[in-house]
Write an enzyme that holds these catalytic residues in place. Sequence first.
Site, short mmCIF file in Angstrom:
data_model
loop_
_atom_site.label_atom_id
_atom_site.label_comp_id
_atom_site.label_asym_id
_atom_site.label_seq_id
_atom_site.Cartn_x
_atom_site.Cartn_y
_atom_site.Cartn_z
N ASP A 95 0.80 -1.22 0.00
CA ASP A 95 0.00 0.00 0.00
C ASP A 95 0.84 1.28 0.00
O ASP A 95 1.97 1.31 0.47
CB ASP A 95 -0.95 0.02 1.20
CG ASP A 95 -0.23 -0.19 2.53
OD1 ASP A 95 0.73 -0.98 2.57
OD2 ASP A 95 -0.64 0.44 3.53
N GLU A 108 -0.69 -2.12 5.10
CA GLU A 108 0.25 -2.11 6.22
C GLU A 108 0.18 -0.78 6.98
O GLU A 108 0.39 -0.73 8.19
CB GLU A 108 1.67 -2.35 5.69
CG GLU A 108 2.78 -2.19 6.71
CD GLU A 108 2.70 -3.14 7.90
OE1 GLU A 108 1.95 -4.14 7.82
OE2 GLU A 108 3.38 -2.88 8.90
N GLU A 109 -0.13 0.29 6.25
CA GLU A 109 -0.18 1.61 6.88
C GLU A 109 -1.49 1.85 7.63
O GLU A 109 -1.74 2.95 8.10
CB GLU A 109 -0.03 2.71 5.81
CG GLU A 109 1.21 2.58 4.96
CD GLU A 109 2.47 3.07 5.68
OE1 GLU A 109 2.36 3.43 6.86
OE2 GLU A 109 3.52 3.08 5.05
ZN LIG Z 1 6.33 1.08 5.42
#
Ligand SMILES: [Zn+2]
Length: 363
Positions: A90, A156-157
């Site tokens: 992402d 992931e963020e």
């Molecule tokens: Zn990262």
Amino acid sequence: MTVETDVSLQARLAQRSEEIFERMIAWRRDFHANPELGNQEHRTAGIVADHLESLGFDQVRRGLGGSTGVVGILEGGQPGPCVALRADMDALPVREATGLEFASTATALWGGETMPAMHACGHDAHTAVQMAVAEILVAERAAIKGRVMLVFQPAEEGPAPDWQGLSGAARLVADGVFDDPKPDAFFCFHVLQDERPGTAGEIRVHEGDGTYAMNLMRIKIRGRGGHGAYPWRTVDPLLIGAQVLTALQSIPAKNVDVNENAVTLSIGIFKGGTKFNVIPDEAEMEGALRFTDTTTGPYLEQRVESIAKGIAEAAGGSAEVDWYMRVPLVHNDTDLTRRMRPSLDRAAPARQAGGQGRELLSR
Ligand SMILES: [Zn+2]
């Protein structure tokens, strides 16, 4: 895929890495020019999954993690454990201003708002590298002892503000993606921008605890709105917010034993108001408290709350702090880390990270 000391295998791996290098750069630039925000990585995931299928992976699973996750399984030529590698896909809601030839001009919906998108954290590189790894592994399938699971992870963020439920790695785990086969070992890496001389191409290795634990906060400040010409009739939540934001910085500076604990507190969102001459009723901040000594988490949270509430109440308003996510720090298995060192040393000059939690700061 145990640690292989066979010289001809090493020479082949080096040769194959060399051969794929330019294509890997092209993939990375393509992803960089076409970034997608968390749980919207449809184009990226499609390219990845098609790539794994065309390579002849034994299994390719799409649409995982409630959105765009991809898992590929490659059976090696010999029996052995299951080793998983993770790449995140992402991008971030950030406007790119690098002027690069392959800079992003993309926008995307994020919590109902149109935002710019940019691979500002390097996940474009992670995805491209893992695609190259996939290709090299297939070419060396006969030498692999066990099976390899390649995980391409969404979000992931963190998910968009309007996302419901778990997301990212936690969602993949909760959905049982790693139940069968269950990986015996899991590896991932993160690129890092470090401008100190002599650090280019360096691999940093953490043994044990690494990165920060991170608690995400949303602070709602309530005041009393009114016309900007009559501020004495209002309780200005923006002024309270400005004071809270400033005062919170005293926590890492004055409430932490710096010998034991690395703490940062950053507010990334501060919003409120609709018009220059109207004092609004409310303001809102969002930020992250990061720390390396996890036993101090509750105390640090309590400091944030008493500062926010104390300042707001002193001004005649109120503040509420919502800890909407708590992310644990990464723990790297000591034995596995040590077994990986010789391979990493061959790949690039490796260095043991000096201070706990100081190297891989970005999530
Ligand atoms: Zn990262």
